[in-house]
Design a protein around this motif. Structure first.
Motif, PDB file in Angstrom:
ATOM      1  N   GLY A   1       2.694  -6.267   8.732  1.00  0.00           N
ATOM      2  CA  GLY A   1       1.898  -5.195   8.989  1.00  0.00           C
ATOM      3  C   GLY A   1       2.434  -4.424  10.183  1.00  0.00           C
TER       4      GLY A   1
ATOM      5  N   ASP B   1      -2.337  -4.506   1.631  1.00  0.00           N
ATOM      6  CA  ASP B   1      -3.712  -3.700   1.164  1.00  0.00           C
ATOM      7  C   ASP B   1      -4.032  -2.777   1.936  1.00  0.00           C
ATOM      8  OD1 ASP B   1      -4.561  -5.073   3.363  1.00  0.00           O
ATOM      9  OD2 ASP B   1      -6.009  -6.622   2.647  1.00  0.00           O
ATOM     10  N   GLY B   2      -3.380  -2.255   3.047  1.00  0.00           N
ATOM     11  CA  GLY B   2      -3.518  -1.153   3.653  1.00  0.00           C
ATOM     12  C   GLY B   2      -4.829  -1.291   4.463  1.00  0.00           C
ATOM     13  N   SER B   3      -5.473  -2.522   4.612  1.00  0.00           N
ATOM     14  CA  SER B   3      -6.610  -2.737   5.638  1.00  0.00           C
ATOM     15  C   SER B   3      -6.002  -2.833   6.881  1.00  0.00           C
ATOM     16  CB  SER B   3      -7.261  -4.174   5.061  1.00  0.00           C
ATOM     17  OG  SER B   3      -6.086  -5.240   5.841  1.00  0.00           O
ATOM     18  N   SER B   4      -7.052  -2.159   7.880  1.00  0.00           N
ATOM     19  CA  SER B   4      -6.679  -2.021   9.476  1.00  0.00           C
ATOM     20  C   SER B   4      -7.785  -2.826   9.899  1.00  0.00           C
ATOM     21  CB  SER B   4      -6.658  -0.407   9.663  1.00  0.00           C
ATOM     22  OG  SER B   4      -5.970   0.257   9.134  1.00  0.00           O
TER      23      SER B   4
ATOM     24  N   THR C   1      -2.292  -2.265  10.849  1.00  0.00           N
ATOM     25  CA  THR C   1      -2.322  -2.133   9.339  1.00  0.00           C
ATOM     26  C   THR C   1      -1.463  -3.289   8.409  1.00  0.00           C
ATOM     27  OG1 THR C   1      -3.263   0.128   9.699  1.00  0.00           O
ATOM     28  CG2 THR C   1      -2.507  -0.417   7.361  1.00  0.00           C
ATOM     29  N   ARG C   2      -2.226  -3.791   7.732  1.00  0.00           N
ATOM     30  CA  ARG C   2      -1.512  -4.949   6.701  1.00  0.00           C
ATOM     31  C   ARG C   2      -0.808  -4.117   5.657  1.00  0.00           C
ATOM     32  NH1 ARG C   2      -2.242 -10.301   6.419  1.00  0.00           N
ATOM     33  NH2 ARG C   2      -4.366 -10.071   7.752  1.00  0.00           N
ATOM     34  N   TYR C   3       0.408  -4.273   5.302  1.00  0.00           N
ATOM     35  CA  TYR C   3       1.221  -3.673   4.316  1.00  0.00           C
ATOM     36  C   TYR C   3       0.545  -3.894   3.052  1.00  0.00           C
ATOM     37  CZ  TYR C   3       5.022  -3.300   7.756  1.00  0.00           C
ATOM     38  OH  TYR C   3       5.636  -3.238   8.895  1.00  0.00           O
TER      39      TYR C   3
ATOM     40  N   HIS D   1      -1.762  15.263   5.895  1.00  0.00           N
ATOM     41  CA  HIS D   1      -2.120  13.678   5.681  1.00  0.00           C
ATOM     42  C   HIS D   1      -2.644  13.267   7.109  1.00  0.00           C
ATOM     43  CE1 HIS D   1      -0.210  13.418   1.896  1.00  0.00           C
ATOM     44  NE2 HIS D   1       0.661  13.932   2.400  1.00  0.00           N
TER      45      HIS D   1
END
Length: 177
Positions: A70, A88-91, A84-86, A49
């Motif tokens: 995040g 939507d996963g956007s960083s 990173t926002r929890y 990963h």
């Protein structure tokens, strides 16, 4: 007899020419050979990963890089820190700290960038920055969310070992209205 023989020869020549035309049309032309062809190479699957590590996991002060919305961390393939926002996963890349400043986790979605007595508090949820200036003579004890805790150490020489006292002072960054 001659005409039959000539007719057979003409048929043989015609058949031969027809076969040559079919064979030549099946071969690639010179212009097609000059055109570059696209080659697609499928990506290989990763066996591991993508790696990431939590920023500022400080067990002494109890602060780290994880907040309510995040997390601050370093991420494989990125330079510097990212948040990173929890949901939507956007960083989002963290703005670079000013020269000589250090980044500190606050146990929230706010990152403290400390340089001397100036503390810039960058809120990753909305991108805003608030600055707290420590009063003269105060030293930074810690930053918790938007709360900056400082102290003034007083040293006395009373007694054989001397003693010290700590006078904490709490300052909170103003909230935007």
């Amino acid at each position: 007899m001659r005409s039959r023989r000539g007719a057979g020869l003409r048929v043989a020549v015609a058949v031969s020419m027809a076969l040559s035309a079919v064979t030549l049309s099946a071969l690639p032309s010179a212009s097609a050979a000059d055109t570059p062809q696209e080659t697609v190479v499928p990506a290989t699957l990763r066996t591991a990963h993508e790696s990431a590590s939590l920023f500022y996991a400080d067990t002494q002060s109890g602060t780290d890089g994880a907040g309510a919305q995040g997390v601050f961390h370093s991420l494989e393939g990125h330079t510097g820190l990212v948040w990173t926002r929890y949901a939507d996963g956007s960083s989002t890349p963290v703005p670079a700290a000013p020269d000589g400043a250090s980044n500190r986790g606050t146990g929230s979605d706010v990152l403290a960038q400390v340089k001397g007595s100036r503390i810039d508090l960058w809120d990753a949820t909305d991108g805003s920055t608030h600055t707290v200036q420590l009063p003269e003579g105060q030293q930074l004890l810690g930053v918790y969310g938007t709360t900056v805790v400082s102290f003034r150490a007083r040293w006395t020489t009373a007694g054989p070992r001397g003693s010290s006292t700590c006078s904490p002072r709490i300052r909170t960054a103003p909230r935007a209205m």
